[in-house]
Design a protein around this motif. Structure first.
Motif, PDB file in Angstrom:
ATOM      1  N   HIS A   1       0.848  -1.179   0.000  1.00 45.44           N
ATOM      2  CA  HIS A   1       0.000   0.000   0.000  1.00 45.44           C
ATOM      3  C   HIS A   1       0.890   1.238   0.000  1.00 45.44           C
ATOM      4  CE1 HIS A   1      -3.046   2.870   1.411  1.00 45.44           C
ATOM      5  NE2 HIS A   1      -3.930   2.014   0.906  1.00 45.44           N
ATOM      6  N   PRO A   2       0.581   2.231  -0.805  1.00 45.39           N
ATOM      7  CA  PRO A   2       1.419   3.425  -0.917  1.00 45.39           C
ATOM      8  C   PRO A   2       1.545   4.209   0.382  1.00 45.39           C
ATOM      9  CG  PRO A   2      -0.323   3.431  -2.592  1.00 45.39           C
ATOM     10  CD  PRO A   2      -0.535   2.239  -1.747  1.00 45.39           C
ATOM     11  N   ARG A   6       6.596   4.946   3.049  1.00 46.39           N
ATOM     12  CA  ARG A   6       7.597   5.727   3.782  1.00 46.39           C
ATOM     13  C   ARG A   6       8.107   4.998   5.018  1.00 46.39           C
ATOM     14  NH1 ARG A   6       5.264   8.721   8.095  1.00 46.39           N
ATOM     15  NH2 ARG A   6       3.002   8.509   8.114  1.00 46.39           N
ATOM     16  N   LEU A   7       7.374   4.013   5.498  1.00 49.78           N
ATOM     17  CA  LEU A   7       7.807   3.233   6.659  1.00 49.78           C
ATOM     18  C   LEU A   7       8.705   2.062   6.274  1.00 49.78           C
ATOM     19  CD1 LEU A   7       4.485   3.057   8.697  1.00 49.78           C
ATOM     20  CD2 LEU A   7       6.436   4.555   9.076  1.00 49.78           C
ATOM     21  N   TYR A  15      17.455  -2.941   9.766  1.00 52.24           N
ATOM     22  CA  TYR A  15      17.241  -1.654  10.430  1.00 52.24           C
ATOM     23  C   TYR A  15      17.300  -1.814  11.945  1.00 52.24           C
ATOM     24  CZ  TYR A  15      15.089   2.664  11.978  1.00 52.24           C
ATOM     25  OH  TYR A  15      14.841   3.849  12.609  1.00 52.24           O
ATOM     26  N   LEU A  16      16.663  -2.872  12.450  1.00 53.38           N
ATOM     27  CA  LEU A  16      16.678  -3.128  13.887  1.00 53.38           C
ATOM     28  C   LEU A  16      18.103  -3.337  14.386  1.00 53.38           C
ATOM     29  CD1 LEU A  16      15.152  -3.647  16.528  1.00 53.38           C
ATOM     30  CD2 LEU A  16      14.988  -6.047  15.841  1.00 53.38           C
ATOM     31  N   ALA A  17      18.907  -4.100  13.650  1.00 52.61           N
ATOM     32  CA  ALA A  17      20.299  -4.332  14.044  1.00 52.61           C
ATOM     33  C   ALA A  17      21.085  -3.028  14.064  1.00 52.61           C
ATOM     34  CB  ALA A  17      20.951  -5.327  13.092  1.00 52.61           C
ATOM     35  N   LYS A  18      20.863  -2.166  13.076  1.00 51.96           N
ATOM     36  CA  LYS A  18      21.568  -0.885  13.021  1.00 51.96           C
ATOM     37  C   LYS A  18      21.172   0.009  14.200  1.00 51.96           C
ATOM     38  CE  LYS A  18      21.258   1.209   9.092  1.00 51.96           C
ATOM     39  NZ  LYS A  18      20.991   2.112   7.960  1.00 51.96           N
ATOM     40  N   VAL A  19      19.885   0.071  14.499  1.00 50.95           N
ATOM     41  CA  VAL A  19      19.414   0.903  15.613  1.00 50.95           C
ATOM     42  C   VAL A  19      19.941   0.383  16.944  1.00 50.95           C
ATOM     43  CG1 VAL A  19      17.358   1.592  16.912  1.00 50.95           C
ATOM     44  CG2 VAL A  19      17.368   1.767  14.423  1.00 50.95           C
TER      45      VAL A  19
END
Length: 102
Positions: A1-2, A6-7, A15-19
């Protein structure tokens, strides 16, 4: 879904590992100076105590060793039972049985 496009960059394990890595590094950098100061304080205290033991003569060595072993055994048993006195815990850490119930 458009709407969720953005999420997308903030989803997933990469992303979780980087954060989490960023959070861990920040925490280590924040805690390191305090840890260094605590180590230096403990080192100074221990060196002072050691200097006091070096002053003991040969005749007092047996009594000194007995005293040190008794003190160690008492502190060890108190740590296991979770009943160290506030004087024994100088760094503010919770130790012994008290930590099990956190």
């Amino acid at each position: 879904h458009p709407m969720y496009r953005r999420l997308m960059p903030r989803c997933g394990t990469q992303y979780l590992a980087k954060v989490l890595n960023t959070v861990l590094i920040r925490k280590v950098k924040d805690e390191l100076p305090e840890l260094k100061n605590r180590i230096m304080t403990m080192l100074t205290k221990t060196e002072t105590e050691l200097a006091g033991y070096e002053d003991a003569g040969d005749a007092d060595q047996g009594a000194m060793i007995l005293h040190l072993l008794s003190k160690y055994a008492r502190n060890f048993a108190d740590a296991i039972d979770g009943k160290l006195s506030p004087d024994d815990v100088t760094d503010g850490q919770i130790t012994g049985g008290a930590r099990i119930h956190y």
